[in-house]
Design a protein around this motif. Structure first.
Motif, PDB file in Angstrom:
ATOM      1  N   PHE A 218      34.364  43.252  44.595  1.00 11.73           N
ATOM      2  CA  PHE A 218      35.593  42.545  44.485  1.00 11.73           C
ATOM      3  C   PHE A 218      35.888  41.528  45.597  1.00 11.73           C
ATOM      4  O   PHE A 218      36.323  40.632  45.677  1.00 11.73           O
ATOM      5  CB  PHE A 218      36.752  43.176  43.987  1.00 11.73           C
ATOM      6  CG  PHE A 218      36.965  43.449  42.508  1.00 11.73           C
ATOM      7  CD1 PHE A 218      37.099  42.316  41.514  1.00 11.73           C
ATOM      8  CD2 PHE A 218      36.602  44.659  41.935  1.00 11.73           C
ATOM      9  CE1 PHE A 218      37.242  42.542  40.239  1.00 11.73           C
ATOM     10  CE2 PHE A 218      36.475  44.863  40.478  1.00 11.73           C
ATOM     11  CZ  PHE A 218      36.699  43.822  39.718  1.00 11.73           C
ATOM     12  N   TYR A 221      34.550  38.340  45.460  1.00 14.53           N
ATOM     13  CA  TYR A 221      35.274  37.465  44.493  1.00 14.53           C
ATOM     14  C   TYR A 221      36.349  36.752  45.139  1.00 14.53           C
ATOM     15  O   TYR A 221      37.436  36.575  44.413  1.00 14.53           O
ATOM     16  CB  TYR A 221      35.312  37.917  43.120  1.00 14.53           C
ATOM     17  CG  TYR A 221      34.128  38.067  42.227  1.00 14.53           C
ATOM     18  CD1 TYR A 221      33.313  36.898  41.736  1.00 14.53           C
ATOM     19  CD2 TYR A 221      33.285  39.274  42.157  1.00 14.53           C
ATOM     20  CE1 TYR A 221      32.209  37.049  41.050  1.00 14.53           C
ATOM     21  CE2 TYR A 221      32.165  39.427  41.485  1.00 14.53           C
ATOM     22  CZ  TYR A 221      31.469  38.223  40.977  1.00 14.53           C
ATOM     23  OH  TYR A 221      30.171  38.256  40.322  1.00 14.53           O
ATOM     24  N   ALA A 222      36.650  37.022  46.510  1.00 12.86           N
ATOM     25  CA  ALA A 222      37.922  36.513  47.095  1.00 12.86           C
ATOM     26  C   ALA A 222      38.189  35.054  46.805  1.00 12.86           C
ATOM     27  O   ALA A 222      37.327  34.273  46.694  1.00 12.86           O
ATOM     28  CB  ALA A 222      37.803  36.516  48.476  1.00 12.86           C
ATOM     29  N   VAL A 223      39.477  34.952  46.178  1.00 12.56           N
ATOM     30  CA  VAL A 223      39.694  33.595  45.733  1.00 12.56           C
ATOM     31  C   VAL A 223      40.633  32.821  46.736  1.00 12.56           C
ATOM     32  O   VAL A 223      41.563  33.507  47.300  1.00 12.56           O
ATOM     33  CB  VAL A 223      40.755  33.422  44.328  1.00 12.56           C
ATOM     34  CG1 VAL A 223      41.133  32.158  43.713  1.00 12.56           C
ATOM     35  CG2 VAL A 223      39.470  34.065  43.287  1.00 12.56           C
TER      36      VAL A 223
ATOM     37  N   ILE B 132      34.897  29.747  41.016  1.00 11.88           N
ATOM     38  CA  ILE B 132      34.338  30.648  41.336  1.00 11.88           C
ATOM     39  C   ILE B 132      32.927  31.093  40.506  1.00 11.88           C
ATOM     40  O   ILE B 132      32.072  31.707  40.852  1.00 11.88           O
ATOM     41  CB  ILE B 132      35.453  31.931  41.322  1.00 11.88           C
ATOM     42  CG1 ILE B 132      34.836  33.358  42.390  1.00 11.88           C
ATOM     43  CG2 ILE B 132      35.553  32.374  40.103  1.00 11.88           C
ATOM     44  CD1 ILE B 132      35.685  34.123  42.542  1.00 11.88           C
ATOM     45  N   ASP B 161      40.602  30.337  38.654  1.00  6.89           N
ATOM     46  CA  ASP B 161      39.875  31.527  39.450  1.00  6.89           C
ATOM     47  C   ASP B 161      40.582  32.846  39.844  1.00  6.89           C
ATOM     48  O   ASP B 161      40.100  33.811  39.308  1.00  6.89           O
ATOM     49  CB  ASP B 161      39.244  31.099  40.535  1.00  6.89           C
ATOM     50  CG  ASP B 161      37.965  29.908  40.589  1.00  6.89           C
ATOM     51  OD1 ASP B 161      37.787  29.615  39.201  1.00  6.89           O
ATOM     52  OD2 ASP B 161      37.366  29.620  41.494  1.00  6.89           O
ATOM     53  N   ALA B 162      41.903  32.477  40.212  1.00  6.58           N
ATOM     54  CA  ALA B 162      42.517  33.834  40.441  1.00  6.58           C
ATOM     55  C   ALA B 162      42.815  34.552  39.250  1.00  6.58           C
ATOM     56  O   ALA B 162      42.924  35.956  39.231  1.00  6.58           O
ATOM     57  CB  ALA B 162      44.013  33.441  41.056  1.00  6.58           C
ATOM     58  N   VAL B 165      39.695  36.485  38.130  1.00  4.25           N
ATOM     59  CA  VAL B 165      39.536  37.723  39.085  1.00  4.25           C
ATOM     60  C   VAL B 165      40.391  38.698  38.850  1.00  4.25           C
ATOM     61  O   VAL B 165      40.155  39.868  38.529  1.00  4.25           O
ATOM     62  CB  VAL B 165      39.476  37.391  40.432  1.00  4.25           C
ATOM     63  CG1 VAL B 165      39.224  38.518  41.076  1.00  4.25           C
ATOM     64  CG2 VAL B 165      38.399  36.539  40.926  1.00  4.25           C
ATOM     65  N   GLU B 180      31.465  39.594  34.844  1.00  4.02           N
ATOM     66  CA  GLU B 180      31.496  38.330  35.921  1.00  4.02           C
ATOM     67  C   GLU B 180      32.777  37.591  35.486  1.00  4.02           C
ATOM     68  O   GLU B 180      33.416  37.921  34.609  1.00  4.02           O
ATOM     69  CB  GLU B 180      30.434  37.610  35.760  1.00  4.02           C
ATOM     70  CG  GLU B 180      30.238  36.858  34.238  1.00  4.02           C
ATOM     71  CD  GLU B 180      28.726  36.202  34.239  1.00  4.02           C
ATOM     72  OE1 GLU B 180      27.640  37.068  34.368  1.00  4.02           O
ATOM     73  OE2 GLU B 180      28.512  35.140  34.106  1.00  4.02           O
ATOM     74  N   PRO B 181      33.010  36.776  36.568  1.00  2.31           N
ATOM     75  CA  PRO B 181      34.352  35.765  36.145  1.00  2.31           C
ATOM     76  C   PRO B 181      34.337  35.214  34.772  1.00  2.31           C
ATOM     77  O   PRO B 181      35.471  35.372  34.099  1.00  2.31           O
ATOM     78  CB  PRO B 181      34.623  34.741  37.246  1.00  2.31           C
ATOM     79  CG  PRO B 181      33.560  35.508  38.572  1.00  2.31           C
ATOM     80  CD  PRO B 181      32.469  36.274  37.696  1.00  2.31           C
TER      81      PRO B 181
END
Lengths: 224, 224
Positions: A218, A221-223, B132, B161-162, B165, B180-181
């Protein structure tokens, strides 16, 4: 809820969402277990043992009933051995319903608690365990889980750490399932030939244990 | 098999076990796509497009048939939008069988290729994508996938994106599924309220996409 130090942050967060108070200054399973017992005794609370409690075992047993419902012709079930509660409850449910089903436990070669206990026919405490899964198990069965194993487990197969990790990789690559090493032990037993399934009509392997820390994934996957 | 640079090592290894020759000097999806087409033309090989090929789409469509078999009363299906092949094939299979089923696509707010194409009613090329999941999609639909979207997709929801995630984390923590996202986008749409399911009898969400690199997790299970 007492957690040993090796429990993943993910699991802690998940348990916390259910409203549990988490205690986490314990290093090992044994230590967390003893502290929890003392805490319960001091405050007059009921201690829920993670595997050595008839209600926990009955809960595990429902998985056996689900297998019978999903695969009525099942004739072999492979189950990983950790605390021995999962295999005890599931084996009891399966054998009490259909005595002809063969039950094979799979445990790490470096932590062969059920193998030595069944060979001895009594409780045996391992002086130590040496496995990638070493923190996942106590060093001995309980009276209750030994009794269940003696009555309902036909045999136990051993797998090395390297085989378990190889099976973990296979489960991720081929099935997109990320499990902990003991969760993949049953697959390791099949891949290594430690258990031969060719002569069974409907073998079932239980893949159980997702105590894997994926914080590093994770982090990628930093946003912003 | 041409892979863009962002494809995970796990996926490459998995594909390699099927005997494919892997070409991996491409940076982006578009680049890998163009190089593969050129390679196929030069050597007289058949180019299998990952989504814009009738046979690929028919293959995706079998997932729609499986949904109908598993959930005969299904009345809503949520599908993530990447290349638009999955949603195109599945939506076609569902709508041709049962026109009343509602199909909702879910795509990243920063890469709204289907949203802008459906709004325009024609092919539109995004100047860039900012998500992302930006490397997972081409910047435009094809004639074929636009046609499928116009005919069979009822609406498209956008998620940040947030939110994707956060949905990834939820899927891991609650369901032990690491995706995956864009695989988690449908869950993000439900959690954020972007899609309301309360009035549907049997909503189904397709969680698809396991292109996650877990090398860092396995590094923690090194066996001596």
């Amino acid at each position: 809820m007492y957690l040993p130090a090796y429990a993943s942050a993910d699991r802690e967060q998940c348990i916390a969402t259910w409203g549990a108070h988490i205690f986490r200054y314990s290093d090992t399973w044994d230590d967390a277990h003893q502290r929890a017992i003392a805490h319960a005794a001091n405050e007059g609370l009921y201690y829920v043992h993670p595997f050595d409690d008839i209600r926990t075992l009955e809960g595990q047993g429902t998985l056996g009933l689900e297998i019978l419902a999903d695969v009525p012709v099942v004739d072999l079930v492979l189950i990983g051995v950790g605390g021995s509660g999962l295999i005890g409850g599931v084996a009891a449910a399966l054998k009490q319903t259909r005595p002809g089903i063969r039950i094979i436990g799979v445990e790490p070669a470096g932590a062969p608690i059920m193998t030595v206990s069944l060979n001895a026919g009594r409780l045996v405490e391992l002086p130590a365990v040496h496995s990638i899964a070493d923190t996942l198990s106590p060093r001995a069965l309980s009276e209750r889980t030994l009794d269940l194993a003696l009555r309902y487990v036909n045999e136990v197969a051993l797998v090395t750490d390297a085989l378990m990790v190889e099976a973990m990789r296979w489960l991720w690559t081929e099935c997109n399932q990320l499990v902990e090493p003991t969760g993949a032990a049953v697959i390791a037993a099949l891949q290594s030939g430690a258990v031969e399934v060719a002569r069974y009509a409907a073998p079932v392997a239980i893949i159980c244990g997702g105590n894997v820390d994926v914080a590093c994934v994770f982090a990628g996957y930093a946003v912003e």
